[in-house]
Design an enzyme around this catalytic site. Structure first.
Site, PDB file in Angstrom:
ATOM      1  N   HIS A  48       0.826  -1.221   0.000  1.00 50.28           N
ATOM      2  CA  HIS A  48       0.000   0.000   0.000  1.00 50.28           C
ATOM      3  C   HIS A  48       0.859   1.269   0.000  1.00 50.28           C
ATOM      4  O   HIS A  48       0.685   2.115  -0.895  1.00 50.28           O
ATOM      5  CB  HIS A  48      -0.966  -0.015   1.179  1.00 50.28           C
ATOM      6  CG  HIS A  48      -1.640   1.293   1.434  1.00 50.28           C
ATOM      7  ND1 HIS A  48      -2.461   1.911   0.511  1.00 50.28           N
ATOM      8  CD2 HIS A  48      -1.592   2.128   2.509  1.00 50.28           C
ATOM      9  CE1 HIS A  48      -2.898   3.052   1.011  1.00 50.28           C
ATOM     10  NE2 HIS A  48      -2.382   3.218   2.209  1.00 50.28           N
ATOM     11  N   HIS A  72       3.883   6.596   5.678  1.00 48.83           N
ATOM     12  CA  HIS A  72       2.733   7.361   6.162  1.00 48.83           C
ATOM     13  C   HIS A  72       1.876   6.621   7.180  1.00 48.83           C
ATOM     14  O   HIS A  72       1.121   7.251   7.934  1.00 48.83           O
ATOM     15  CB  HIS A  72       1.869   7.846   4.983  1.00 48.83           C
ATOM     16  CG  HIS A  72       1.008   6.796   4.361  1.00 48.83           C
ATOM     17  ND1 HIS A  72       1.427   6.007   3.319  1.00 48.83           N
ATOM     18  CD2 HIS A  72      -0.262   6.398   4.623  1.00 48.83           C
ATOM     19  CE1 HIS A  72       0.455   5.185   2.966  1.00 48.83           C
ATOM     20  NE2 HIS A  72      -0.578   5.406   3.741  1.00 48.83           N
ATOM     21  N   GLU A  76       1.001   5.478  12.922  1.00 50.82           N
ATOM     22  CA  GLU A  76      -0.368   5.112  13.297  1.00 50.82           C
ATOM     23  C   GLU A  76      -0.541   3.617  13.531  1.00 50.82           C
ATOM     24  O   GLU A  76      -1.250   3.202  14.450  1.00 50.82           O
ATOM     25  CB  GLU A  76      -1.314   5.582  12.193  1.00 50.82           C
ATOM     26  CG  GLU A  76      -2.783   5.362  12.479  1.00 50.82           C
ATOM     27  CD  GLU A  76      -3.644   5.848  11.327  1.00 50.82           C
ATOM     28  OE1 GLU A  76      -4.734   5.279  11.130  1.00 50.82           O
ATOM     29  OE2 GLU A  76      -3.225   6.787  10.621  1.00 50.82           O
ATOM     30  N   ASP A  77       0.099   2.775  12.702  1.00 52.91           N
ATOM     31  CA  ASP A  77      -0.203   1.338  12.719  1.00 52.91           C
ATOM     32  C   ASP A  77       0.853   0.457  13.377  1.00 52.91           C
ATOM     33  O   ASP A  77       0.595  -0.726  13.605  1.00 52.91           O
ATOM     34  CB  ASP A  77      -0.417   0.835  11.285  1.00 52.91           C
ATOM     35  CG  ASP A  77      -1.693   1.403  10.670  1.00 52.91           C
ATOM     36  OD1 ASP A  77      -2.520   1.940  11.424  1.00 52.91           O
ATOM     37  OD2 ASP A  77      -1.845   1.317   9.440  1.00 52.91           O
ATOM     38  N   ASP A 139      -3.032   8.553  -0.651  1.00 54.27           N
ATOM     39  CA  ASP A 139      -3.378   7.437   0.235  1.00 54.27           C
ATOM     40  C   ASP A 139      -4.845   7.055   0.043  1.00 54.27           C
ATOM     41  O   ASP A 139      -5.188   5.881  -0.141  1.00 54.27           O
ATOM     42  CB  ASP A 139      -3.104   7.862   1.690  1.00 54.27           C
ATOM     43  CG  ASP A 139      -3.641   6.871   2.710  1.00 54.27           C
ATOM     44  OD1 ASP A 139      -3.493   5.656   2.489  1.00 54.27           O
ATOM     45  OD2 ASP A 139      -4.200   7.322   3.733  1.00 54.27           O
ATOM     46  N   ASP A 259     -24.092  18.949 -23.025  1.00 57.69           N
ATOM     47  CA  ASP A 259     -22.671  19.328 -23.025  1.00 57.69           C
ATOM     48  C   ASP A 259     -21.822  18.260 -22.349  1.00 57.69           C
ATOM     49  O   ASP A 259     -21.051  18.522 -21.447  1.00 57.69           O
ATOM     50  CB  ASP A 259     -22.471  20.684 -22.336  1.00 57.69           C
ATOM     51  CG  ASP A 259     -23.083  20.719 -20.935  1.00 57.69           C
ATOM     52  OD1 ASP A 259     -23.787  19.758 -20.564  1.00 57.69           O
ATOM     53  OD2 ASP A 259     -22.849  21.709 -20.224  1.00 57.69           O
TER      54      ASP A 259
END
Length: 698
Positions: A48, A72, A76-77, A139, A259
């Site tokens: 990812h 990134h 957090e993980d 992301d 259009d």
């Protein structure tokens, strides 16, 4: 499957070896950090961040941004702190990584509050480096491309959030390639059948109009060549969601969308853009109301182009966008153009970056004017989703506002003091109401006066977050001042003042009324959400006694059947003389007196000892009772409710209010009555009030 070696090979055409090495080190660091983690699709998680870095490489972002993309999700993980990223990759990369990392989950915050806090953290980080939001958008784009691996409910949740927040952000930053794909992917996830229908309809029409489109492109190219204007002419179809949005908003069938296809003329200079415009208008009849000059007046995101719509045979509408090569590059990559490794740092790219940076700073200034992060994020979403109009000051300065803006929005866009002091407006030298809707191209003049002040009704006529925030800030300040004065007045009637109330007593009253601060208490009083004499009475109470949680009763004179045991009246159901009551075992052999209808009594049936009790016929005194009055919310209703209770000779202890959608509110009143007949008189008084919808006893 993409690999780091393939990415490094691609970057070698533009980056120095040391820069490529930083990106590779970030990849291997992320690979180790995410070891053992897998995506819902089953692939290793590190794929990812590698995919996100590839997306940013396609946009031409610099090596620091690509390194941050690799890392990134690390903070957090994986639990690796920001300080570790700083040591390995430097402050800049660490700031980008931290900016896109969500806050640590706080259990006492709602999902909406946590989401708003994370958005605000991202916006704050973006204000110092716009690459934060660019990484976040890449992301989100990869997550949307791989959405099929998630549950349907999660797909819808992510798609809705993308449409509301991330696609508008990409549009605001001018990153057209990400913006359109995010919208289309979200649309397919939310409305798969509608998406398939429109895609099939586009395919059929494309096949039927290919010859026409090629014919138009050839005619325009030949005409430009004859005039000596170097240009490329392209035709494209509008993206899926924009066609659906037009069908939905204008209530049109697919076949009524005239259009659907647009032409782009890309030339070398700004002067040739205007010359090309003349060529187009000489070939096809223009619709002047659809002409927009974004070269002279760029959009907020720095976008520049000439837009014109012309009429072809059978009333077919042809839309043309005319721009230079540099404008085209900036239109597709937005703020990312500033960091592009090939010719990115142009004057146009720098100007665009400055405009967007100023807009983000304005968002943060708006945050300072609101006490609620969720409210602030709602303003940002509204600001992002609206179309723009351009109006002028009397000195010909361009002011960009959302469609539907009023002179009030214009005044606050100039300065908060101008908004707070405006009392009239002129549009194109004609006096107009402050609540009238502005049209693009108008010249607006605001007339101010030192004695003028905002009106509460203005909140119903503004569309910009800045105006709404400034107005709320003004009214809150006014409410605090009014609330303080009201409370002090009632305290003085009791022989006290705010200065004489000690801190311990103030904190006790704040806690008793679920108030976070003295400022909130003043604001609630000023806005009519609480009654000043109730709070004044509580503050004046004996400061050595805590606010009672149960209503005391005079023993052996009020209730019979207690078998000599001590008792107290329950605060959950507030029994009063005339109610059918029972005694429930409480702590220290005490009886807690409840109404038989009380939910607590029903829940404890079979688990404790009950006594049937009855009121003494001579029971006298004041007894607490709580009611919830549902009303249609309007100015002064709280005072009307309190006055009705007072006229029935009942004493109000506390009043709280809870708002519901649709202008409905629940007013909870705790009062003291002598018994059921007295209570019935209070209810009759309240039911005479027109805004009262229903009343029930707690």
């Amino acid at each position: 499957m993409p690999t780091i070696d393939a990415l490094a090979e691609r970057l070698s055409q533009h980056f120095e070896p040391s820069q490529i090495n930083l990106v590779k080190r970030a990849y291997y660091y992320a690979e180790q950090a995410h070891e053992g983690q897998y995506r819902k699709s089953g692939e290793p998680y590190v794929q990812h961040p590698l995919a996100v870095a590839n997306l940013l490489a396609e946009l031409g972002l610099d090596h620091e941004t690509l390194a941050a993309a690799m890392l990134h999700d690390v903070i957090e993980d994986t639990g690796i702190p920001k300080s570790a990223i700083v040591r390995q990759f430097g402050e800049t990369v660490a700031h980008l990584v931290d900016g896109v990392s969500k806050l640590t989950k706080v259990e006492d915050r709602t999902r909406a509050e946590r989401q708003a806090d994370n958005y605000f953290k991202m916006i704050r980080a973006t204000s110092t480096d716009l690459r934060v939001i660019v990484v976040k958008l890449a992301d989100r784009l990869h997550n949307m491309r791989t959405l099929d691996a998630m549950k349907k409910s999660k797909q819808r949740e992510k798609a809705e959030e993308t449409l509301q927040v991330f696609a508008p952000w990409a549009r605001a930053l001018g990153i057209h390639t990400i913006y359109t794909e995010l919208e289309d992917l979200s649309f397919r996830a939310l409305h798969p059948m509608r998406a398939r229908y429109i895609e099939e309809a586009i395919r059929k029409r494309r096949g039927g109009e290919t010859e026409l489109l090629n014919d138009v492109a050839q005619r325009v190219s030949s005409a430009l060549e004859r005039r000596g204007i170097p240009a490329r002419v392209q035709h494209r179809e509008k993206h899926l969601y924009s066609i659906y949005r037009k069908m939905r908003d204008k209530q049109r069938a697919f076949n009524d969308i005239m259009d659907m296809f647009a032409f782009r003329i890309i030339t070398d200079t700004e002067d040739n853009c205007y010359r090309a415009l003349g060529v187009v208008h000489s070939l096809f009849r223009p619709r002047w109301e659809r002409f927009k000059d974004y070269i002279a007046i760029p959009k907020r995101n720095g976008y520049q182009s000439l837009h014109t719509t012309t009429v072809y045979r059978r009333e077919l509408h042809l839309e043309f966008q005319i721009r230079t090569e540099e404008m085209d590059r900036v239109a597709n990559t937005g703020v990312a153009a500033h960091w592009m490794y090939k010719g990115g740092d142009s004057t146009l790219a720098r100007n665009q970056l400055e405009k967007v940076e100023q807009w983000v700073k304005n968002l943060l200034e708006m945050r300072e004017g609101t006490d609620d992060t969720v409210e602030f994020i709602d303003y940002v979403k509204q600001d992002l989703s609206q179309d723009e109009i351009f109006v002028f000051t009397p000195k010909n300065k361009v002011i960009e506002l959302p469609a539907g803006a009023t002179p009030i929005d214009f005044a606050y866009a100039i300065h908060t003091d101008v908004g707070n002091r405006c009392f009239a407006a002129r549009v194109n030298n004609t006096r107009v109401p402050l609540t009238s809707e502005l049209k693009s191209g108008s010249t607006v003049e605001i007339i101010t006066s030192p004695s003028a002040h905002p009106h509460a009704d203005w909140l119903n006529h503004v569309v910009t977050g800045k105006a709404r925030t400034a107005l709320r800030q003004y009214f809150r300040k006014q409410a605090r001042e009014v609330g303080r004065a009201l409370l002090d007045k009632h305290l003085k009637e009791l022989g006290l003042s705010l200065e004489t109330i000690n801190e311990a007593q103030m904190q006790k009253v704040l806690q008793h009324n679920n108030l976070e601060s003295v400022e909130q208490m003043f604001t609630d009083l000023g806005e009519g959400r609480r009654m000043p004499y109730v709070l004044a009475s509580q503050l004046a109470a004996d400061q050595t006694q805590a606010a009672p949680s149960e209503t005391p009763a005079t023993q052996d004179t009020v209730i019979r059947g207690t078998e000599g045991r001590a008792y107290r009246l329950a605060s959950c159901c507030h029994p009063i003389p005339g109610d059918i009551i029972v005694g429930v075992d409480g702590p220290e052999n005490q009886l807690i007196v409840h109404r038989t209808q009380c939910q607590k009594v029903r829940r404890t049936v079979g688990r404790g000892h009950f006594l049937d009790l009855y009121w003494d016929k001579q029971a006298v005194g004041e007894f607490a009772v709580a009611i919830v009055v549902r009303v249609e919310m309007q100015r002064g209703i709280l005072a009307d409710v309190a006055n009705a209770v007072a006229k029935a000779e009942a004493h109000v202890e506390t009043v709280t209010i809870k708002d519901h959608p649709g202008g409905i509110s629940d007013i909870t009143v705790v009062m003291r009555v002598s018994g059921r007949p007295h209570f019935a008189r209070v209810l009759r008084r309240l039911r005479r009030l027109k805004p009262v919808i229903s009343i029930h006893r707690q």
